[in-house]
Design a protein around this motif. Sequence first.
Motif, PDB file in Angstrom:
ATOM      1  N   GLU A  97       0.832  -1.209   0.000  1.00 11.20           N
ATOM      2  CA  GLU A  97       0.000   0.000   0.000  1.00 11.20           C
ATOM      3  C   GLU A  97       0.867   1.259   0.000  1.00 11.20           C
ATOM      4  N   ILE A  98       1.951   1.232   0.746  1.00 13.75           N
ATOM      5  CA  ILE A  98       2.874   2.379   0.768  1.00 13.75           C
ATOM      6  C   ILE A  98       3.483   2.588  -0.617  1.00 13.75           C
ATOM      7  N   ILE A  99       3.908   1.499  -1.248  1.00 16.67           N
ATOM      8  CA  ILE A  99       4.455   1.600  -2.605  1.00 16.67           C
ATOM      9  C   ILE A  99       3.406   2.174  -3.546  1.00 16.67           C
ATOM     10  N   HIS A 100       2.193   1.633  -3.461  1.00 12.88           N
ATOM     11  CA  HIS A 100       1.117   2.100  -4.341  1.00 12.88           C
ATOM     12  C   HIS A 100       0.799   3.577  -4.096  1.00 12.88           C
ATOM     13  N   ARG A 101       0.768   3.982  -2.844  1.00 12.94           N
ATOM     14  CA  ARG A 101       0.485   5.388  -2.515  1.00 12.94           C
ATOM     15  C   ARG A 101       1.573   6.297  -3.088  1.00 12.94           C
ATOM     16  N   TYR A 102       2.824   5.872  -2.992  1.00 14.23           N
ATOM     17  CA  TYR A 102       3.923   6.661  -3.552  1.00 14.23           C
ATOM     18  C   TYR A 102       3.773   6.786  -5.069  1.00 14.23           C
ATOM     19  N   VAL A 103       3.422   5.690  -5.727  1.00 16.11           N
ATOM     20  CA  VAL A 103       3.209   5.730  -7.177  1.00 16.11           C
ATOM     21  C   VAL A 103       2.044   6.668  -7.514  1.00 16.11           C
ATOM     22  N   GLU A 104       0.975   6.620  -6.727  1.00 15.42           N
ATOM     23  CA  GLU A 104      -0.155   7.533  -6.956  1.00 15.42           C
ATOM     24  C   GLU A 104       0.275   8.992  -6.806  1.00 15.42           C
ATOM     25  N   PHE A 127      11.733  14.434  -2.970  1.00 15.17           N
ATOM     26  CA  PHE A 127      10.966  15.361  -2.141  1.00 15.17           C
ATOM     27  C   PHE A 127       9.584  14.777  -1.828  1.00 15.17           C
ATOM     28  N   ILE A 128       8.943  14.198  -2.840  1.00 15.86           N
ATOM     29  CA  ILE A 128       7.629  13.580  -2.648  1.00 15.86           C
ATOM     30  C   ILE A 128       7.744  12.426  -1.649  1.00 15.86           C
ATOM     31  N   LEU A 129       8.780  11.611  -1.810  1.00 13.34           N
ATOM     32  CA  LEU A 129       8.992  10.490  -0.887  1.00 13.34           C
ATOM     33  C   LEU A 129       9.217  10.997   0.539  1.00 13.34           C
ATOM     34  N   ASP A 130       9.993  12.070   0.683  1.00 10.98           N
ATOM     35  CA  ASP A 130      10.272  12.617   2.012  1.00 10.98           C
ATOM     36  C   ASP A 130       9.049  13.264   2.652  1.00 10.98           C
ATOM     37  N   GLU A 131       8.141  13.782   1.841  1.00  9.93           N
ATOM     38  CA  GLU A 131       6.892  14.326   2.388  1.00  9.93           C
ATOM     39  C   GLU A 131       5.966  13.208   2.856  1.00  9.93           C
ATOM     40  N   SER A 142      -2.447  11.282   3.746  1.00  8.57           N
ATOM     41  CA  SER A 142      -3.345  12.005   2.848  1.00  8.57           C
ATOM     42  C   SER A 142      -2.591  12.460   1.599  1.00  8.57           C
ATOM     43  N   LYS A 143      -3.023  11.943   0.446  1.00  4.41           N
ATOM     44  CA  LYS A 143      -2.406  12.368  -0.818  1.00  4.41           C
ATOM     45  C   LYS A 143      -2.583  13.870  -1.010  1.00  4.41           C
ATOM     46  N   LYS A 144      -3.756  14.362  -0.635  1.00  2.00           N
ATOM     47  CA  LYS A 144      -4.064  15.785  -0.784  1.00  2.00           C
ATOM     48  C   LYS A 144      -3.056  16.650  -0.003  1.00  2.00           C
ATOM     49  N   ASN A 145      -2.763  16.253   1.240  1.00  2.39           N
ATOM     50  CA  ASN A 145      -1.828  17.022   2.063  1.00  2.39           C
ATOM     51  C   ASN A 145      -0.403  16.962   1.529  1.00  2.39           C
ATOM     52  N   VAL A 146       0.002  15.796   1.053  1.00  2.34           N
ATOM     53  CA  VAL A 146       1.347  15.666   0.489  1.00  2.34           C
ATOM     54  C   VAL A 146       1.469  16.532  -0.752  1.00  2.34           C
ATOM     55  N   LEU A 147       0.477  16.461  -1.633  1.00  2.00           N
ATOM     56  CA  LEU A 147       0.517  17.245  -2.866  1.00  2.00           C
ATOM     57  C   LEU A 147       0.455  18.745  -2.581  1.00  2.00           C
ATOM     58  N   LYS A 148      -0.290  19.132  -1.532  1.00  4.41           N
ATOM     59  CA  LYS A 148      -0.344  20.545  -1.154  1.00  4.41           C
ATOM     60  C   LYS A 148       1.037  21.027  -0.690  1.00  4.41           C
ATOM     61  N   ALA A 149       1.734  20.220   0.088  1.00  3.61           N
ATOM     62  CA  ALA A 149       3.084  20.579   0.558  1.00  3.61           C
ATOM     63  C   ALA A 149       4.044  20.718  -0.617  1.00  3.61           C
ATOM     64  N   ILE A 150       3.913  19.842  -1.595  1.00  6.07           N
ATOM     65  CA  ILE A 150       4.775  19.891  -2.779  1.00  6.07           C
ATOM     66  C   ILE A 150       4.465  21.127  -3.608  1.00  6.07           C
ATOM     67  N   GLU A 151       3.174  21.435  -3.748  1.00 13.10           N
ATOM     68  CA  GLU A 151       2.745  22.641  -4.460  1.00 13.10           C
ATOM     69  C   GLU A 151       3.333  23.888  -3.812  1.00 13.10           C
ATOM     70  N   GLN A 152       3.255  23.952  -2.482  1.00  9.89           N
ATOM     71  CA  GLN A 152       3.794  25.101  -1.743  1.00  9.89           C
ATOM     72  C   GLN A 152       5.300  25.220  -1.939  1.00  9.89           C
ATOM     73  N   ALA A 153       6.006  24.100  -1.929  1.00 11.94           N
ATOM     74  CA  ALA A 153       7.449  24.120  -2.151  1.00 11.94           C
ATOM     75  C   ALA A 153       7.769  24.602  -3.570  1.00 11.94           C
ATOM     76  N   ASP A 154       6.968  24.165  -4.542  1.00 14.11           N
ATOM     77  CA  ASP A 154       7.159  24.614  -5.925  1.00 14.11           C
ATOM     78  C   ASP A 154       6.943  26.121  -6.040  1.00 14.11           C
ATOM     79  N   LEU A 155       5.894  26.634  -5.370  1.00 13.81           N
ATOM     80  CA  LEU A 155       5.626  28.073  -5.396  1.00 13.81           C
ATOM     81  C   LEU A 155       6.767  28.852  -4.760  1.00 13.81           C
ATOM     82  N   LEU A 156       7.262  28.373  -3.639  1.00 10.90           N
ATOM     83  CA  LEU A 156       8.373  29.024  -2.957  1.00 10.90           C
ATOM     84  C   LEU A 156       9.605  29.056  -3.849  1.00 10.90           C
ATOM     85  N   GLN A 157       9.859  27.949  -4.526  1.00  4.45           N
ATOM     86  CA  GLN A 157      11.002  27.880  -5.433  1.00  4.45           C
ATOM     87  C   GLN A 157      10.835  28.859  -6.591  1.00  4.45           C
TER      88      GLN A 157
END
Length: 171
Positions: A97-104, A127-131, A142-157
């Motif tokens: 499930e962890i592998i599948h979630r990471y792939v998702e 970065f996605i793996l570390d989040e 939560s995929k939503k929370n991980v993706l939100k953190a990545i989005e915020q990091a992208d915006l900051l960059q």
Amino acid sequence: MPLITSICAFPLTTHCMQFMLLFSRQGKLRLQKWYVPLSDKEKKKITRELVQTVLARKPKMCSFLEWRDLKIVYKRYASLYFCCAIEDQDNELITLEIIHRYVELLDKYFGSVCELDIIFNFEKAYFILDEFLLGGEAQETSKKNVLKAIEQADLLQEVRHITESAWSDSV
């Protein structure tokens, strides 16, 4: 004495991954994340041995295998194998499930992720793996929370890049 020792404080109550490897059907290592302290020589030996072992298995075989004092859980997605080592008492299905979630998560971020996305954007894959995972344990489910953190990091960059460009233009 086992080659790999656990760093999990409560191995019976937590799910602690020892390491995750992503490699191609040709055996090329694309990503590696180690949650146990090992020398580079040990990591290379383990990687070489596991890649050969997993690639030698037939497609219809079980995705779990016992290896040394660990359990190996792997899954192939397109041209990439996602391979994780867990402790003997850990649950293989949770690891799948962890592998599948990471792939998702990779799929959501890259839009149908492929091997080239991992090759050319490996820092984002890490970065996605570390989040998602911290110290070999699921940090955020939560995929939503991980993706939100990545989005915020992208915006900051992006903001940092714009600021640096403006600064260098004015100097």
